[in-house]
Write a protein that holds these residues in place. Structure first.
Motif, PDB file in Angstrom:
ATOM      1  N   TRP A 153      -9.278  -2.641  -3.506  1.00  0.00           N
ATOM      2  CA  TRP A 153      -7.817  -1.830  -3.419  1.00  0.00           C
ATOM      3  C   TRP A 153      -7.100  -1.704  -4.147  1.00  0.00           C
ATOM      4  N   TRP A 154      -7.201  -3.255  -5.190  1.00  0.00           N
ATOM      5  CA  TRP A 154      -6.324  -3.186  -6.335  1.00  0.00           C
ATOM      6  C   TRP A 154      -6.383  -2.143  -7.486  1.00  0.00           C
TER       7      TRP A 154
ATOM      8  N   HIS B 208      -6.375  -8.404  -2.025  1.00  0.00           N
ATOM      9  CA  HIS B 208      -5.940  -7.976  -0.328  1.00  0.00           C
ATOM     10  C   HIS B 208      -7.723  -7.335  -0.443  1.00  0.00           C
ATOM     11  N   GLY B 209      -8.560  -7.923   0.468  1.00  0.00           N
ATOM     12  CA  GLY B 209      -8.983  -7.275   0.476  1.00  0.00           C
ATOM     13  C   GLY B 209     -10.701  -7.448  -0.301  1.00  0.00           C
TER      14      GLY B 209
ATOM     15  N   MET C 181      -1.901  -6.784  -3.063  1.00  0.00           N
ATOM     16  CA  MET C 181      -2.721  -6.034  -2.949  1.00  0.00           C
ATOM     17  C   MET C 181      -3.974  -6.313  -4.633  1.00  0.00           C
TER      18      MET C 181
ATOM     19  N   ASP D 230     -14.297  -7.395  -3.166  1.00  0.00           N
ATOM     20  CA  ASP D 230     -13.764  -7.258  -4.424  1.00  0.00           C
ATOM     21  C   ASP D 230     -15.186  -6.996  -5.359  1.00  0.00           C
TER      22      ASP D 230
ATOM     23  N   MET E 177      -7.847  -0.135  -6.896  1.00  0.00           N
ATOM     24  CA  MET E 177      -7.523   1.669  -6.532  1.00  0.00           C
ATOM     25  C   MET E 177      -6.537   2.666  -6.654  1.00  0.00           C
ATOM     26  N   VAL E 178      -5.489   1.512  -6.316  1.00  0.00           N
ATOM     27  CA  VAL E 178      -4.275   1.744  -5.567  1.00  0.00           C
ATOM     28  C   VAL E 178      -3.224   1.697  -7.199  1.00  0.00           C
TER      29      VAL E 178
ATOM     30  N   LEU F 197       1.162  -1.188   0.445  1.00  0.00           N
ATOM     31  CA  LEU F 197      -0.198  -0.409  -0.009  1.00  0.00           C
ATOM     32  C   LEU F 197       0.772   1.521   0.041  1.00  0.00           C
TER      33      LEU F 197
ATOM     34  N   SER G 181      -1.324   5.085   4.059  1.00  0.00           N
ATOM     35  CA  SER G 181      -2.158   5.986   3.759  1.00  0.00           C
ATOM     36  C   SER G 181      -1.459   7.200   3.512  1.00  0.00           C
TER      37      SER G 181
ATOM     38  N   PHE H 243      -8.895   0.389   7.842  1.00  0.00           N
ATOM     39  CA  PHE H 243      -7.742   0.485   7.127  1.00  0.00           C
ATOM     40  C   PHE H 243      -6.428   1.326   7.346  1.00  0.00           C
TER      41      PHE H 243
END
Length: 179
Positions: free
Chosen positions: A58-59, A48-49, A45, A51, A61-62, A17, A169, A164
């Motif tokens: 998360w993927w 992660h989290g 990532m 879907d 977004m990042v 992250l 972040s 989070f």
């Protein structure tokens, strides 16, 4: 994409992250970002989290505003390809444990000899030197060691971590500002 960083080229070889968030923010401001992942061990990532429709949120977004490339930096051939890429970029973002880039022959001394104007942003939990520098770190550890987890939650309850990646972040925002 246009923006104030249009024309700036970034190689993102970080994972999870904090580092990827640095590169994502640079991309949001118009930088041309290439995400480099290991060919058989992709960024964690990706899985992660939550879907939506099979796409990890998360993927999604990042990794926005990034193009992808696989490269094994620990392999001498992969390191040579990386060095050729470094010659034409402005920024490299990495978050390996201190000494890893050096072990691969990719330390700042080597990369800056190839590209004297290169900015190498190294995101670590405990810095490149010092008594804890070799320790692994994740946001939850930093949130605990800083006392943040102790100060949140119910007064008579256990320490509570944020819902989070708060520390990651904040590190990503600070890192993008530093670049």
């Amino acid at each position: 994409m246009t923006g104030p960083l249009e024309g700036i080229r970034v190689l993102d070889v970080s994972t999870i992250l904090a580092g990827p968030l640095v590169a994502q923010i640079l991309g949001d401001f118009g930088a041309d970002v290439v995400k480099i992942e290991h060919p058989t061990k992709p960024d964690g990532m990706r899985g992660h989290g939550l879907d939506k429709d099979g796409h990890p949120l998360w993927w999604t977004m990042v990794s926005r505003n990034k193009r992808g490339l696989t490269l094994n930096l620990g392999n001498p051939d992969g390191a040579e390809v990386f060095k050729r890429l470094v010659a034409d970029v402005d920024v490299v973002v990495e978050n390996f444990r201190p000494g890893t880039f050096e072990r691969w022959g990719l330390g700042y001394d080597v990369l800056s000899a190839i590209n004297p104007g290169l900015i190498l942003l190294r995101v670590t939990g405990f810095g490149q030197t010092g008594p804890y520098s070799t320790r692994p770190a994740f946001g939850t550890l930093v949130e605990s060691m800083s006392g943040f987890a102790h100060l949140t939650g119910e007064a008579d309850g256990p320490p509570t971590l944020p819902a989070f990646g708060l520390a990651d972040s904040l590190a990503g925002i600070a890192g993008s500002s530093a670049v």
